[in-house]
Design an enzyme around this catalytic site. Structure first.
Site, PDB file in Angstrom:
ATOM      1  N   GLY A 122       0.829  -1.198   0.000  1.00 25.65           N
ATOM      2  CA  GLY A 122       0.000   0.000   0.000  1.00 25.65           C
ATOM      3  C   GLY A 122       0.866   1.252   0.000  1.00 25.65           C
ATOM      4  CB  SER A 123      -0.009   4.701   0.984  1.00 32.08           C
ATOM      5  OG  SER A 123      -1.249   4.671   0.317  1.00 32.08           O
ATOM      6  CB  VAL A 124       4.446   1.899   3.432  1.00 39.01           C
ATOM      7  CG1 VAL A 124       3.764   2.204   4.745  1.00 39.01           C
ATOM      8  CG2 VAL A 124       4.056   0.529   2.927  1.00 39.01           C
ATOM      9  CG  ASN A 125       5.981   0.581  -2.991  1.00 45.31           C
ATOM     10  OD1 ASN A 125       7.116   0.313  -2.613  1.00 45.31           O
ATOM     11  ND2 ASN A 125       5.602   0.468  -4.256  1.00 45.31           N
ATOM     12  CE  LYS A 126       0.030   6.880  -2.169  1.00 44.00           C
ATOM     13  NZ  LYS A 126      -1.063   7.476  -1.391  1.00 44.00           N
TER      14      LYS A 126
END
Lengths: 579, 155
Positions: free
Chosen positions: A291-295
């Site tokens: 999820g967004s931690v990969n941003k």
């Protein structure tokens, strides 16, 4: 008459006597030569064989220690009680006599006492004192054997890392498995001549090959932090709809793993009580869509390539068509004039994808791989997963739209922690390691080679990212719950859709709530990554994973005497409307 | 003839070293005559010799017996001592086990909870500045009683 005459002849008499004597002597002499000369060696060997006894000397298995030297696993001497069923004359009486000592019921013992064959283990891994009590009963057909038993004093704590051994003493999981060769010693042997009462004959042939104990393995784990972490994931696991929670703590400066676990875990002293798939170490073998931690990586690439600065302004709508799908933000909104910091702080999917499109798939994949995704970290634990990162040439149109915010890509929680370690460590990624040193039986320390640090982004980019990540936990960010009294915290939330194993689609699969971050934000010491899997829940990273972060981080900082840096967090400008 | 110099030797040693080498044949002759009186007495002079031999043999046997007995006794002592070592080692092992079990984090948490202790919150730090002044940083607040973590309870 004539015979008398013959014998009466003294010469004849003497010669006759001589002949008889010689004949007897020849027989005796011949026998002597046969015994001493021809078969002599054989008889001497047989005699020695009777006196010689070989005693196997078991080698102690090495210990597994935490970073402070507390034992997590060690071996003690134990006894096995066995029976030769053929020598049992009264099985019922024997079973009744043994039952209270062995802690088994007589009914359970009886079939073993009457089994076929000549050797059956009655009970293994007994305390020597118990075995002595059994031997004192002097029951025919009952014997004892020396063996070793593995002790796990911390039981649940760090069980997934330490692993366990099988009944034959070989490692079956975790470090026990990975370092089996190192931990196992070389057994010795004592050969001696034994007298009538089993005592060694003094000054007779003896040959002693000393057993060489196995080496000990010292881990980088902190037993206390591990305990706190396991409590925190257990607490997260208690939330409705949660199937498992995982967390990893890394030391920023060294990349060492200080604690790692996934709930529910198991008791290393009793691994047989849970099902086999619960015995893994999910933080290295289980992959999640982050999820967004990969941003973080999309922004790292855009910053490093000079496409943006933290203050770059961009107008972001709440949806964007990419290939055959439409990317939405988590909340509906009219187009907003975000700063780049605001896109990350508010976790806008659309804004992130707009940046990824400027970066391009090839460069995005390059940055993903630089941060270690798609490749195992090489940590000294068995069954590590590489994660799943398809080459960009094979990305589907929708994958190109979702990978920037962490869908369509899989990683372990350890890989997630490692990504953030690089940012916290000024752009130098140190692949995580969990074995600090191997200590030989004589006390010599063999430092482990460690991992090769590699620069993944420049220090300026890392500093910009730390600033942007700190906005997440501050006013207007997605993770106010990750804030800690007195300390500055940087991190990123994530909420990823989880594939439904039944339909191989996302519908009904639930979510992964994730959080990864470090503190203190201006002088990072510890990185923590968390994933909470909820097949039926709908908690967000900011609500369900961030509290796990603070409970572990506040212990880590307080227990290691890390004082607040005393600086105040800067003002963050998330939108152009902000002053 | 090879034995001659051996008989010769004591005389030479007794005499002065500066004795001329030329006198040697004379002393050789004297020492050759020595064995003659030894052959003269018979059984009466042999008795003490036999007694000495017997004494040596007897003494040797007794010594051997004493030595053997001592070694055997030592091996019994060794056995009982090594049994004692085994027992003490097992005792040590047992004690270490108790310590290991008691110092495991879960056991400590449980023991602390039984004593009415509660987990402390984040600590404050007292910073000593170079000029001698001090300042307190950190959240430092009294710990509030929260349910202690369930010991060993990852279940």
């Amino acid at each position: 008459m004539s015979r008398r005459l013959e014998l009466s002849d003294p010469h004849r008499r003497v010669r006759f006597g001589l002949a008889v004597l010689l004949a007897i002597l020849t027989v005796i002499g011949g026998r002597l030569v046969q015994l001493q000369g021809l078969d002599g060696m054989k008889y001497a060997a047989a005699a020695e064989e009777l006196r010689l006894t070989t005693l196997d000397l078991p080698a102690a298995r090495g210990q597994i220690l935490d970073r402070e030297g507390n034992p997590l696993a060690y071996s003690v001497e134990a006894r096995a009680i066995f029976v030769d069923p053929e020598l049992i004359t009264a099985p019922g009486r024997t079973a009744l006599a043994l039952a209270p000592l062995l802690g088994e019921s007589a009914d359970e013992l009886l079939p073993m006492l009457t089994a076929q064959g000549r050797f059956v283990y009655l009970k293994r891994e007994l305390d020597p004192s118990v075995a002595q009590a059994v031997m004192d009963l002097e029951l025919a057909g009952i014997g004892e054997l020396v063996e070793q038993r593995r002790e796990y004093p911390a039981q649940w704590t760090a069980a997934q890392v330490v692993g366990f051994v099988g009944q034959d003493g070989t490692g079956l999981a975790g470090i026990e498995d990975q370092y089996d060769d190192v931990l196992t010693g070389t057994p010795g042997q004592l050969v001696y001549e034994r007298g009538r009462f089993g005592l060694p004959i003094p000054a007779a042939t003896q040959s002693l090959t000393e057993a060489v104990a196995g080496s000990s393995v010292q881990l980088t784990l902190d037993q206390d932090m591990q305990f706190i972490l396991e409590q925190a994931v257990a607490t997260a696991n208690a939330n409705a709809g949660v199937s498992t929670a995982q967390a990893v703590v890394l030391d920023v400066a060294t990349g060492q793993v200080l604690a790692m676990a996934g709930s529910p875990g198991y008791n290393a002293a009793d691994p047989g009580s849970v099902s086999g798939d619960q015995l893994a170490n999910p933080t290295v073998s289980h992959v999640i869509e982050p999820g967004s931690v990969n941003k973080l990586i999309t922004f790292a690439g855009a910053l490093e390539e000079g496409l943006i600065t933290p203050e770059t302004e961009m107008t972001v709508p709440d949806n964007l068509a990419v290939s055959d799908i439409v990317i939405n933000d988590a909340w509906g909104h009219a187009p907003i004039n975000f700063t780049a910091t605001g896109v990350l702080g508010k976790s806008s999917n659309v804004g992130t994808v707009m940046l990824a499109q400027r970066l391009g798939n090839a460069r995005l994949e390059d940055y993903l791989r630089r941060f270690g995704l798609g490749t195992a970290t090489g940590i000294e634990l068995p069954a590590e997963s590489n994660g799943i990162l398809v080459p960009h040439e094979e990305w589907s149109g929708s994958q190109a739209g979702t990978i920037p915010f962490g869908q369509g890509i899989s990683m372990t929680v350890l890989q997630l922690a490692s990504m953030y370690q690089a940012v916290a460590n000024d752009g130098v990624l140190i692949p995580p390691r969990i074995v600090d040193q191997v200590i030989g039986p004589d006390g010599t320390v063999h430092d482990q080679p460690g991992s090769e640090p590699r620069r993944v982004i420049g220090p300026d980019t890392a500093a910009d990212l730390r600033y942007m990540l700190e906005s997440v936990t501050n006013e207007g960010g997605t993770a106010p719950l990750a804030r800690m009294d007195g300390y500055r915290v940087a991190g990123k939330t994530g909420t990823a859709q989880r594939p439904n194993p039944d339909c191989r689609c996302y519908a009904g699969g639930g979510y992964w709530a994730t959080f990864a971050g470090f503190a203190p934000a201006d002088d990072p010491r510890y990185v923590i990554a968390i994933s909470v899997e909820q097949p039926d829940g709908s908690g967000h990273g900011g609500t369900i994973a961030a509290p796990v972060f603070t409970s572990i981080m506040s212990f880590a900082l307080g227990d290691n005497g890390v004082a607040p840096t005393g600086t105040a967090a800067p003002e963050f400008r998330l939108t152009t409307d902000d002053a | 003839m090879s034995a001659l110099p051996a008989y010769d030797r004591p005389t030479r040693v007794a005499g002065r070293r500066t004795q001329p080498v030329g006198r040697r044949p004379e002393s050789t002759r004297v020492s050759l005559q020595r064995p003659v009186p030894v052959t003269a007495p018979t059984a009466t002079r042999r008795a003490p010799f036999i007694a000495v031999i017997l004494l040596i043999i007897g003494g040797g046997l007794v010594t051997l017996l004493v030595l053997n007995t001592a070694i055997a006794a030592d091996s019994f002592t060794e056995r009982s001592l090594s049994q004692q070592i085994d027992q003490l080692r097992l005792q040590e092992q047992q004690l270490q086990r108790e310590v290991g079990t008691a110092q495991a984090p879960a056991a400590l948490a449980e023991a602390a909870a039984e004593l009415g202790m509660i987990p402390a919150g984040a600590p404050s730090f007292l910073i000593l500045n170079p000029d001698g002044t001090t300042e307190v940083v950190g959240p430092g607040a009294p710990a509030v009683p929260v349910p202690p973590p369930a010991a060993g309870g990852d279940e």
